[in-house]
Design an enzyme around this catalytic site. Structure first.
Site, PDB file in Angstrom:
ATOM      1  N   PHE A  84      16.679  58.285  23.230  1.00 14.31           N
ATOM      2  CA  PHE A  84      16.912  58.123  24.669  1.00 14.31           C
ATOM      3  C   PHE A  84      17.756  56.872  24.923  1.00 14.31           C
ATOM      4  CE2 PHE A  84      14.627  59.728  28.629  1.00 14.31           C
ATOM      5  CZ  PHE A  84      15.550  59.207  29.500  1.00 14.31           C
ATOM      6  N   ARG A 134      19.914  55.393  23.281  1.00 11.85           N
ATOM      7  CA  ARG A 134      21.331  55.435  22.929  1.00 11.85           C
ATOM      8  C   ARG A 134      22.185  55.715  24.167  1.00 11.85           C
ATOM      9  NH1 ARG A 134      22.632  56.025  17.659  1.00 11.85           N
ATOM     10  NH2 ARG A 134      24.681  55.499  18.481  1.00 11.85           N
ATOM     11  N   HIS A 135      21.557  56.171  25.229  1.00 15.07           N
ATOM     12  CA  HIS A 135      22.297  56.404  26.475  1.00 15.07           C
ATOM     13  C   HIS A 135      22.399  55.075  27.207  1.00 15.07           C
ATOM     14  CE1 HIS A 135      22.330  60.833  26.192  1.00 15.07           C
ATOM     15  NE2 HIS A 135      21.307  60.589  25.381  1.00 15.07           N
ATOM     16  N   ARG A 136      23.592  54.533  27.248  1.00 18.76           N
ATOM     17  CA  ARG A 136      23.756  53.158  27.712  1.00 18.76           C
ATOM     18  C   ARG A 136      23.873  53.022  29.222  1.00 18.76           C
ATOM     19  NH1 ARG A 136      28.247  52.518  23.141  1.00 18.76           N
ATOM     20  NH2 ARG A 136      28.394  54.670  23.846  1.00 18.76           N
ATOM     21  N   ASN A 180      21.399  57.213  37.763  1.00 18.49           N
ATOM     22  CA  ASN A 180      21.935  57.949  38.896  1.00 18.49           C
ATOM     23  C   ASN A 180      22.262  59.373  38.437  1.00 18.49           C
ATOM     24  OD1 ASN A 180      24.656  58.046  37.862  1.00 18.49           O
ATOM     25  ND2 ASN A 180      24.923  55.921  38.558  1.00 18.49           N
ATOM     26  N   ALA A 181      22.642  60.217  39.377  1.00 22.85           N
ATOM     27  CA  ALA A 181      22.810  61.639  39.060  1.00 22.85           C
ATOM     28  C   ALA A 181      23.937  61.866  38.049  1.00 22.85           C
ATOM     29  CB  ALA A 181      23.088  62.433  40.339  1.00 22.85           C
ATOM     30  N   ARG A 182      24.990  61.066  38.112  1.00 21.95           N
ATOM     31  CA  ARG A 182      26.081  61.272  37.161  1.00 21.95           C
ATOM     32  C   ARG A 182      25.618  60.967  35.747  1.00 21.95           C
ATOM     33  NH1 ARG A 182      32.055  58.338  37.192  1.00 21.95           N
ATOM     34  NH2 ARG A 182      33.128  59.996  36.034  1.00 21.95           N
ATOM     35  N   ASN A 203      25.064  63.541  32.421  1.00 19.27           N
ATOM     36  CA  ASN A 203      25.554  63.291  31.067  1.00 19.27           C
ATOM     37  C   ASN A 203      24.407  63.412  30.061  1.00 19.27           C
ATOM     38  OD1 ASN A 203      26.066  61.003  28.795  1.00 19.27           O
ATOM     39  ND2 ASN A 203      27.939  62.051  29.332  1.00 19.27           N
ATOM     40  N   ARG A 242      21.148  66.653  26.017  1.00 21.82           N
ATOM     41  CA  ARG A 242      19.746  66.715  25.582  1.00 21.82           C
ATOM     42  C   ARG A 242      19.019  67.979  26.019  1.00 21.82           C
ATOM     43  NH1 ARG A 242      19.937  63.075  21.423  1.00 21.82           N
ATOM     44  NH2 ARG A 242      20.747  61.089  22.177  1.00 21.82           N
TER      45      ARG A 242
END
Lengths: 242, 242, 242, 242
Positions: free
Chosen positions: B87, B89-91, B185-187, B191, B196
């Protein structure tokens, strides 16, 4: 083209409005307490203002920055383009600005007020500003008004001749107003404020241009209303973002 | 130490809770309209659902991503550490996780349910999973339970002997549960979901591990409840983040 | 399974290697000078070491951070997973780590050396560490070795029975070694070092865990060799990232 | 002021120069192989061009983006300010631009060439551009030249009267040239190119303004020279950033 100059408007203010938010001191507390308590501790928040203040001060002082990120503020800002140029160098924020490609820009221009210091003294990296003379103010006002009126009339002539907006806008001056939504969290906002507001007592010096500082000060006031303990700790700790 | 094994708990679920949010389809609309209308247009939002849906679909299709950023969702997630490793890793998100330095970790461990496929087939980069046999499930259950009980007893022995938590935790297995607050946020969430969640009909393939996918699907459901038009457009356009 | 325990290896070191770089003090200078001179000024760089040092010190002191970003360093790091968990909370970096989904992890585990302080004293937020007793060191060594051997044998039994790597790894302890490439620029590295190295004389306190600090100190040494003037300014200005 | 207009220069080109780099296809390969092989595998890279191409194509297709981040390219770009306004919306990059606060800006302005389409047709969101007439080109050239000369003369009059540069620049038009260093890695550059270059065969449409597209195309050419296999895969996979 005769009618155009009449529409042209000059202003000296930046405006900032808080449009949306989900931001409270309690958002800092629950995020911080998960580290040490390992469960959702929303129930206990706010029961003891003294402890809350103490925890927020501790987080700020020891640079535990992540608890200050679980919140969100959206501002609507109106300012000249040269302010937005500086603003958008801050990469930890979300932006939507009106587009000169998609719409015709309105003839509203920024012109410094008489309070705006006009003269830079000192050496590079350590400039300070002093008030301008009456002559200098008259010159600046006159130059900006003339250039802006002429440039806007030129813009309209190109549009009227069928030239695309994205081409015609090339002549518009940097002092034309634009507007944008910007969304930040408190940590990102503190970083912005540490660089864009000059205050005595700051741990680090900053030398913002007056116009972006005017925007930043309005944002700071709105934020302080939402997260008073966090703002208080930010000021007490020398205006350094954690 | 005799009493400790009795406390140890095994679970097969991930839990996700929506804790805070400021997120609605209208947040996309006002941000998008500033580009083309140049003023705050909140008044006009929602007056025409068909036009709203059309605008959101257009933004998604043409990859105008920034209007999807002016919103915020905070989730409280409980999952094993190997999920959090992927998880984080999502910056483009904000995290606060419970800390093995500041607190004693609890003996709660993830153990796959019988529905969890156990066997990987195919070539690297194109693996698929098939169910495990009864023997394989019994083996996995037994191994995980034994290793976790023994490791946790070892952890407690070190703590009882005065060893620091940050040292003693070295023996704890990757399947131990942790919990965190994550704000996106939604964007950024789109991603995350594009990578995932595995869905037929996606423009791009993704091969998430089952456990993070279980977390992601819960987040998707909660988000879809808040921003139904945006979610609908995301699905319709092949689950690609704009 | 008899042969397996013999393969298991225990280490007490972190290793860091500089694999690729494009990083020199002159990269800071050319980026800074474009602001004030408006042209490519590479020719003039390095002609006057005193002025170069002065400019870098000025940038650091006044927090002009962006000139420190036009460079790149790639490190290859070997460390236990609990170190990587802390490392990857730093979002301004690029990571590629070996994957427990794609390959079988090797039986190499971290075990603290006798120099590693084992006992935490003081209050939360102000912990300090003191050496462990001989008994405590013997306990930690014994516990870690036993748990790691047993867990790895369990991992291998699951793999041998056809269970997928991503499932079997659940039992592996946080002290297992992994390795990764990490790429950062000097600004991002300074932020990392300000939080992960404890030095007297720092403007802000930091209390890193010993193991990530050992990694950070090696990175600092390698960086100081590439950008000596920048490193000198970082230290002189209290180890605060600009 | 008489002499000033003679200095004013008009150009129609953007210039991009590659100043520094550490970027090769092999940087992608070593980063990717650590995931699956768990050790530094630099020795094996490049021994088999076919396998290298295959691995890069696989990474691009399945959106394994992180291996494309361990590299760095610094470009020196000269372009009008309205191009930099669009450029700096890309947040995953490092920027240093010449500053209108610290130096006097030079009288160099962008004026579209005769090849630049001037007329926008179609509906919002689906605009296309068609060539302008000779009259339109003459108008645009004349308007831009007149406004720029007058605005620059005004700027100089304010400077000559002792007004600070940061105030005087307000009158300068958006078409004035600036220059900057920008540093990106290949992943970030691919994202930029996917949005700022319009190519048939792209998976997603993009409608960049011609001037930023001219900058982006030069960057793409320079990058393709450094990382030919990566560029080839980017094009083959529909110009989508992984």
């Amino acid at each position: 083209m005769d009618a155009e100059p009449a529409e042209v408007e000059f202003r000296s203010e930046m405006t900032v409005e808080l449009v949306r938010h989900s931001a409270a001191d309690s958002d800092v507390l629950f995020a911080a307490r998960v580290s040490t308590q390992g469960d959702k501790t929303l129930d206990h928040i706010g029961e003891d203002a003294g402890r809350s203040r103490g925890l927020i001060n501790y987080l700020m002082r020891d640079r535990h920055g992540s608890p200050f990120e679980h919140n969100s503020m959206t501002f609507f800002v109106s300012a000249p383009i040269f302010v937005f140029r500086e603003f958008m160098r801050h990469r930890i924020a979300s932006y939507n600005e009106e587009s000169g490609r998609y719409r015709e820009l309105r003839p509203v221009f920024y012109r410094p007020s008489h309070e705006r210091p006009l003269v830079q003294v000192g050496k590079p990296g350590a400039y300070t500003f002093v008030p301008g003379s009456a002559e200098q103010h008259a010159l600046v006002t006159g130059e900006i008004e003339t250039v802006c009126r002429d440039a806007y009339a030129s813009y309209r002539r190109m549009l009227d001749a069928g030239v695309a907006r994205e081409v015609a806008r090339a002549v518009l001056p940097l002092t034309i107003y634009s507007s944008m939504y910007v969304t930040m969290n408190a940590r990102s906002l503190m970083n912005f404020l540490s660089l864009r507001v000059h205050e005595e007592g700051s741990t680090f010096p900053s030398f913002p241009q007056a116009e972006i500082e005017a925007v930043a000060r309005q944002m700071e006031r709105l934020w302080a209303g939402l997260m008073p303990l966090t703002h208080e700790a930010f000021v007490a700790q020398g205006r350094v973002a954690p």
